[in-house]
Design an enzyme around this catalytic site. Structure first.
Site, PDB file in Angstrom:
ATOM      1  N   LEU A  50      -6.081   6.562   1.983  1.00 31.66           N
ATOM      2  CA  LEU A  50      -7.317   7.158   1.468  1.00 31.66           C
ATOM      3  C   LEU A  50      -8.510   6.214   1.624  1.00 31.66           C
ATOM      4  CD1 LEU A  50      -5.768   8.885  -1.674  1.00 31.66           C
ATOM      5  CD2 LEU A  50      -6.726  10.042   0.329  1.00 31.66           C
TER       6      LEU A  50
ATOM      7  N   GLY B 123       0.586  13.117   3.529  1.00 34.05           N
ATOM      8  CA  GLY B 123       0.980  12.858   4.915  1.00 34.05           C
ATOM      9  C   GLY B 123       2.375  12.273   5.031  1.00 34.05           C
TER      10      GLY B 123
ATOM     11  N   LYS C  91       0.849  -1.209   0.000  1.00 31.82           N
ATOM     12  CA  LYS C  91       0.000   0.000   0.000  1.00 31.82           C
ATOM     13  C   LYS C  91       0.874   1.245   0.000  1.00 31.82           C
ATOM     14  CE  LYS C  91      -3.969  -2.100   0.035  1.00 31.82           C
ATOM     15  NZ  LYS C  91      -4.836  -2.020  -1.157  1.00 31.82           N
ATOM     16  N   ARG C  92       2.103   1.100  -0.453  1.00 29.87           N
ATOM     17  CA  ARG C  92       3.051   2.210  -0.579  1.00 29.87           C
ATOM     18  C   ARG C  92       3.225   2.940   0.762  1.00 29.87           C
ATOM     19  NH1 ARG C  92       3.076  -1.198  -4.240  1.00 29.87           N
ATOM     20  NH2 ARG C  92       2.960  -0.573  -6.426  1.00 29.87           N
TER      21      ARG C  92
ATOM     22  N   GLU D 242      -3.193  16.553  -1.659  1.00 28.88           N
ATOM     23  CA  GLU D 242      -4.403  16.984  -0.940  1.00 28.88           C
ATOM     24  C   GLU D 242      -5.183  17.997  -1.769  1.00 28.88           C
ATOM     25  OE1 GLU D 242      -1.404  16.660   0.372  1.00 28.88           O
ATOM     26  OE2 GLU D 242      -1.501  16.044   2.473  1.00 28.88           O
TER      27      GLU D 242
ATOM     28  N   GLU E 127       4.421  15.195   5.328  1.00 32.27           N
ATOM     29  CA  GLU E 127       4.227  15.763   6.673  1.00 32.27           C
ATOM     30  C   GLU E 127       5.077  14.999   7.691  1.00 32.27           C
ATOM     31  OE1 GLU E 127       0.058  17.653   7.223  1.00 32.27           O
ATOM     32  OE2 GLU E 127      -0.308  15.733   6.227  1.00 32.27           O
TER      33      GLU E 127
ATOM     34  N   GLY F 134      -3.347  17.887   7.172  1.00 29.83           N
ATOM     35  CA  GLY F 134      -3.899  17.778   8.532  1.00 29.83           C
ATOM     36  C   GLY F 134      -2.915  17.162   9.503  1.00 29.83           C
TER      37      GLY F 134
HETATM   38  C1  1HE Z   1      -3.009   3.613  -1.414  1.00 29.64           C
HETATM   39  C2  1HE Z   1      -2.448   4.903  -1.281  1.00 29.64           C
HETATM   40  C3  1HE Z   1      -3.037   5.786  -0.322  1.00 29.64           C
HETATM   41  C4  1HE Z   1      -1.344   3.841  -2.797  1.00 29.64           C
HETATM   42  N1  1HE Z   1      -4.099   5.333   0.386  1.00 29.64           N
HETATM   43  N2  1HE Z   1      -4.048   3.237  -0.685  1.00 29.64           N
HETATM   44  N3  1HE Z   1      -2.021  10.377  -0.984  1.00 29.64           N
HETATM   45  C5  1HE Z   1      -2.166  10.360  -2.339  1.00 29.64           C
HETATM   46  O1  1HE Z   1      -3.052  10.951  -2.883  1.00 29.64           O
HETATM   47  C6  1HE Z   1      -1.174   9.523  -3.098  1.00 29.64           C
HETATM   48  C7  1HE Z   1      -1.883   8.334  -3.707  1.00 29.64           C
HETATM   49  N4  1HE Z   1      -0.955   7.351  -4.228  1.00 29.64           N
HETATM   50  C8  1HE Z   1      -0.305   7.495  -5.433  1.00 29.64           C
HETATM   51  O2  1HE Z   1      -0.364   8.530  -6.067  1.00 29.64           O
HETATM   52  C9  1HE Z   1       0.491   6.325  -5.913  1.00 29.64           C
HETATM   53  O3  1HE Z   1       0.007   5.153  -5.265  1.00 29.64           O
HETATM   54  C10 1HE Z   1       2.024   6.425  -5.643  1.00 29.64           C
HETATM   55  C11 1HE Z   1       2.626   7.520  -6.532  1.00 29.64           C
HETATM   56  C12 1HE Z   1       2.325   6.729  -4.184  1.00 29.64           C
HETATM   57  C13 1HE Z   1       2.682   5.066  -5.971  1.00 29.64           C
HETATM   58  O4  1HE Z   1       2.322   4.649  -7.290  1.00 29.64           O
HETATM   59  P1  1HE Z   1       2.497   3.119  -7.692  1.00 29.64           P
HETATM   60  O5  1HE Z   1       2.164   3.011  -9.157  1.00 29.64           O
HETATM   61  O6  1HE Z   1       3.817   2.602  -7.240  1.00 29.64           O
HETATM   62  O7  1HE Z   1       1.412   2.293  -6.812  1.00 29.64           O
HETATM   63  P2  1HE Z   1      -0.175   2.144  -7.037  1.00 29.64           P
HETATM   64  O8  1HE Z   1      -0.432   1.072  -8.043  1.00 29.64           O
HETATM   65  O9  1HE Z   1      -0.821   3.460  -7.253  1.00 29.64           O
HETATM   66  O10 1HE Z   1      -0.652   1.671  -5.583  1.00 29.64           O
HETATM   67  C14 1HE Z   1      -0.396   0.353  -5.094  1.00 29.64           C
HETATM   68  C15 1HE Z   1      -1.461   0.029  -4.075  1.00 29.64           C
HETATM   69  O11 1HE Z   1      -1.358   0.938  -2.980  1.00 29.64           O
HETATM   70  C16 1HE Z   1      -2.893   0.211  -4.630  1.00 29.64           C
HETATM   71  O12 1HE Z   1      -3.723  -0.695  -3.938  1.00 29.64           O
HETATM   72  P3  1HE Z   1      -4.179  -2.092  -4.642  1.00 29.64           P
HETATM   73  O13 1HE Z   1      -5.007  -2.745  -3.573  1.00 29.64           O
HETATM   74  O14 1HE Z   1      -4.929  -1.690  -5.878  1.00 29.64           O
HETATM   75  O15 1HE Z   1      -2.900  -2.826  -4.955  1.00 29.64           O
HETATM   76  C17 1HE Z   1      -3.233   1.616  -4.183  1.00 29.64           C
HETATM   77  O16 1HE Z   1      -4.637   1.835  -4.066  1.00 29.64           O
HETATM   78  C18 1HE Z   1      -2.580   1.644  -2.814  1.00 29.64           C
HETATM   79  N5  1HE Z   1      -2.308   2.996  -2.365  1.00 29.64           N
HETATM   80  N6  1HE Z   1      -1.428   5.004  -2.154  1.00 29.64           N
HETATM   81  C19 1HE Z   1      -4.564   4.100   0.190  1.00 29.64           C
HETATM   82  N7  1HE Z   1      -2.567   7.012  -0.097  1.00 29.64           N
HETATM   83  C20 1HE Z   1      -3.079  14.029   7.718  1.00 29.64           C
HETATM   84  S1  1HE Z   1      -3.839  14.402   6.299  1.00 29.64           S
HETATM   85  C21 1HE Z   1      -2.822  13.838   5.021  1.00 29.64           C
HETATM   86  C22 1HE Z   1      -3.587  13.908   3.746  1.00 29.64           C
HETATM   87  C23 1HE Z   1      -2.960  13.129   2.665  1.00 29.64           C
HETATM   88  O17 1HE Z   1      -1.948  12.487   2.832  1.00 29.64           O
HETATM   89  S2  1HE Z   1      -3.768  13.198   1.181  1.00 29.64           S
HETATM   90  C24 1HE Z   1      -2.667  12.445   0.062  1.00 29.64           C
HETATM   91  C25 1HE Z   1      -2.935  10.975  -0.072  1.00 29.64           C
END
Ligand code: 1HE
Length: 258
Positions: A66, A109, A25-26, A132, A112, A140
């Site tokens: 997420l 995060g 889940k990265r 975000e 963060e 947050g």
């Molecule tokens: C996740 C998450 C996650 C990956 N929550 N499951 N963060 C984001 O908006 C970033 C979202 N993630 C991405 O943009 C990409 O995953 C990455 C650039 C980090 C990595 O890409 P990649 O191609 O190596 O991996 P992937 O195929 O996108 O993800 C692999 C799995 O991890 C996949 O799940 P699967 O069950 O389909 O294998 C994804 O859904 C899962 N995954 N990132 C949940 N973030 C205190 S407030 C803070 C607010 C925030 O941090 S908002 C920003 C959230």
């Protein structure tokens, strides 16, 4: 689902290596993983003098999990953010300096969390983003306080408004990281630095972690007084006296150009 194995703690002499371990889940930060980060730093063995924080797999951390972002009312959202604050405070103001070893995604995060550490080492695969802005939410986990102190409010505003991503080279220039190393070498470099940091007098490390960031926020006249108090306490420690004696009597290393 967060399991105990989602965070690993390894003790190497007086250095702790804390690893986010949800690579599938990265290393997304579920509530359970945020609590585990807090708990790990709160309960580090007393023998530990510095720590490395890294992430298993291709990425340091993809930020908030997420899949847990469900509809929360305002009160629940407030407490969720405060839970992150408490955990990341334990990293920043915990027992020992923490060196983040960054690679791949350091986003949301994850950025963060990296910002709560005391030194950041990035390898050349690292990229920084604040998605975000595009997800319709806001930082947050303390990012609004800590990230502008690293890179300035203007750069953070740009990142959140436009989705701008910084690569490793531009990120180091902007101030995210203090060290830039070849691919795959961030953890080794962070460990080398942690071993060096662990040799400092404990009161010096305490002053750098707890006094310096507060002095930097104080008006100058208060900052000068706090600095003087901290300096007096640090230099009165027997260890400081011994280190100065060692230098004066030719037993300690000189400062060299490196
Ligand atoms: C996740 C998450 C996650 C990956 N929550 N499951 N963060 C984001 O908006 C970033 C979202 N993630 C991405 O943009 C990409 O995953 C990455 C650039 C980090 C990595 O890409 P990649 O191609 O190596 O991996 P992937 O195929 O996108 O993800 C692999 C799995 O991890 C996949 O799940 P699967 O069950 O389909 O294998 C994804 O859904 C899962 N995954 N990132 C949940 N973030 C205190 S407030 C803070 C607010 C925030 O941090 S908002 C920003 C959230």
């Amino acid at each position: 689902m967060t399991s105990k194995a989602d965070i690993q703690l390894e003790i190497d002499g007086d250095v702790a290596i804390v690893r986010l371990n949800r690579p599938a889940k990265r290393n997304a930060l579920s509530d359970g993983l945020v609590q585990a980060v807090r708990n790990t730093f709160e309960t580090l063995p007393k023998t530990v003098r510095a720590a490395v924080l890294d992430g298993a797999g291709e990425h340091f951390c993809a930020g908030l999990d997420l899949s847990e972002l469900k509809e929360r009312d305002a009160g629940a959202g407030l407490h969720h953010s405060r839970m992150w604050h408490a955990a990341l405070e334990e990293v920043q103001y915990g027992p020992v300096p923490v060196i983040a070893a960054l690679h791949g995604a350091v986003v949301g995060g994850g950025l963060e969390l990296a910002s709560a550490c005391h030194i950041r080492v990035a390898d050349e695969t690292t990229f920084y983003a604040l998605p975000e802005g595009s997800r319709g939410i806001f930082v947050g986990g303390g990012g609004a306080v800590r990230i502008p102190r690293l890179i300035g409010a203007a750069r953070m505003t740009d990142m959140m408004l436009t989705g701008r991503v910084y690569n490793a080279v531009d990120g180091e220039k902007a101030g995210f990281a203090q060290y830039l190393v070849p691919q795959g070498q961030a953890s080794a470099k962070a460990l080398e630095l942690a071993r060096r940091v662990a040799q400092n007098a404990p009161l010096t490390n305490y002053a750098l972690m707890h006094a310096l960031p507060r002095i930097a926020e104080q008006p100058a006249d208060q900052g000068f007084l706090t600095e003087a108090l901290m300096a007096a306490i640090a230099q009165s420690a027997p260890e400081a006296k011994q280190r100065v004696r060692d230098f004066l009597e030719g037993r300690a290393a000189k400062v060299s150009k490196g």
